[in-house]
Write a protein that holds these residues in place. Structure first.
Motif, PDB file in Angstrom:
ATOM      1  N   PRO A 197       0.828  -1.212   0.000  1.00  0.00           N
ATOM      2  CA  PRO A 197       0.000   0.000   0.000  1.00  0.00           C
ATOM      3  C   PRO A 197       0.858   1.257   0.000  1.00  0.00           C
ATOM      4  N   ALA A 198       0.249   2.367  -0.383  1.00  0.00           N
ATOM      5  CA  ALA A 198       0.943   3.666  -0.354  1.00  0.00           C
ATOM      6  C   ALA A 198       0.672   4.359   0.975  1.00  0.00           C
ATOM      7  N   PRO A 199       1.611   5.206   1.426  1.00  0.00           N
ATOM      8  CA  PRO A 199       1.269   6.106   2.545  1.00  0.00           C
ATOM      9  C   PRO A 199       0.096   6.976   2.102  1.00  0.00           C
ATOM     10  N   TYR A 200      -0.694   7.435   3.048  1.00  0.00           N
ATOM     11  CA  TYR A 200      -1.785   8.326   2.656  1.00  0.00           C
ATOM     12  C   TYR A 200      -2.009   9.383   3.727  1.00  0.00           C
ATOM     13  N   GLN A 201      -2.661  10.449   3.296  1.00  0.00           N
ATOM     14  CA  GLN A 201      -3.088  11.465   4.247  1.00  0.00           C
ATOM     15  C   GLN A 201      -4.517  11.145   4.689  1.00  0.00           C
ATOM     16  N   ILE A 202      -4.815  11.316   5.972  1.00  0.00           N
ATOM     17  CA  ILE A 202      -6.203  11.193   6.379  1.00  0.00           C
ATOM     18  C   ILE A 202      -6.971  12.292   5.651  1.00  0.00           C
TER      19      ILE A 202
END
Ligand code: FE2
Length: 285
Positions: A197-202
């Motif tokens: 998975p990719a890092p993400y911003q909430i």
């Protein structure tokens, strides 16, 4: 701004709101048996902490009204689950699991959906034919704290895609994309094929995003796999696994990283993906 960026932003905002409907459907809203004394104790202590903050920092009427407006907006945005899971759940989890001897866990977060497809091991998570992202093989064992292999243990996994989006919370993704329950074999071994998975911003388009902006914080979570590991007679383990080298391991917006939960994947022999072993140890129920 390109139409692609607009769509991703809209999806992230919808993710925050969708968590409220999911929570209401989850059955977790049932009233808990709590004495009037305990309700009074907890409410008084929380209020006392607020009074202390107001006095110490001489909070003004303008700031008080800004808080009121913001709290109203959190509800209207459907972001109470998002707010509580990002900024409070990690302490609840710490207290709830503090006496465990088995594997460390961490917060569930707002994006779990029950009743995902069940797969035998080795299993491949449901994904699109052209699912973007680096292939990832996660495998290992599930045992009890006494070392007993837990045959048939359920290793449930859900995670964001290569754009940092979750199925059933962001539009356009297949219903069960990157969600599944892998049943361990007779030796308690499991093997899951997925993508990293990719890092993400909430979600930053609503009230939680407004708080982050106003406070000068950031919205990033390190890339992670969500897991629930279960077996009869054992305590449910809710966990997340992270990836060595991720720049957000030390500053996760949700404060949910623990050193025991960081994976160190290796490249596969053919160089097309990565693989890693992780063993889960479950406490007795
Ligand atoms: Fe997540």
């Amino acid at each position: 701004m390109s139409s692609e960026i607009i769509e991703v932003e809209a999806s992230a905002a919808a993710s925050g709101n969708a968590a409220t409907a999911r929570f209401r459907e989850s059955g977790k809203t049932t009233a808990v048996e709590t004495s009037t004394e305990r309700v009074s104790l907890l409410a008084n202590e929380v209020l006392s902490a607020v009074y202390d903050t107001v006095r110490r920092h001489e909070v003004t009427y303008a700031e008080f009204n800004a808080l009121k407006a913001w709290l109203i907006q959190v509800g209207e945005d459907g972001e109470w689950p998002l707010f509580l899971d990002v900024w409070v759940e990690h302490v609840i989890e710490e207290v709830a699991t503090g006496n465990r001897e088995g594997s460390k866990g961490t917060i569930e977060g707002p994006y779990f959906v029950p009743d995902a497809p069940t797969l035998a091991t080795p299993g491949t998570l449901p994904m699109r034919d052209d699912e973007p992202g680096t292939p990832l093989l996660l495998r290992g064992s599930v045992t009890g704290t006494d070392g007993t292999p837990l045959a048939g243990a359920h290793v449930e996994i859900w995670h964001a895609d290569d754009d940092g989006l979750y199925s059933q919370f962001a539009p356009g993704l297949p219903e069960w994309n990157l969600r599944g329950i892998i049943v361990a074999d007779e030796h308690g071994h499991y093997e899951i094929n997925t993508i990293q998975p990719a890092p993400y911003q909430i979600p930053t388009g609503g009230s939680c995003g407004n708080l982050i902006t106003a406070a000068g914080w950031h919205a990033w979570r390190p890339a992670h796999l969500h897991l629930k590991i279960s077996a009869p007679g054992r305590q449910l383990l809710t966990a997340q696994l992270y990836f060595e080298g991720d720049s957000h391991l030390s500053n996760d917006v949700a404060s949910a990283v623990k050193p025991e939960l960081v994976l160190k994947p290796l490249p596969t022999a053919d160089g097309t993906g990565r693989h890693v072993t992780y063993n889960f140890v479950l406490d007795p129920a």
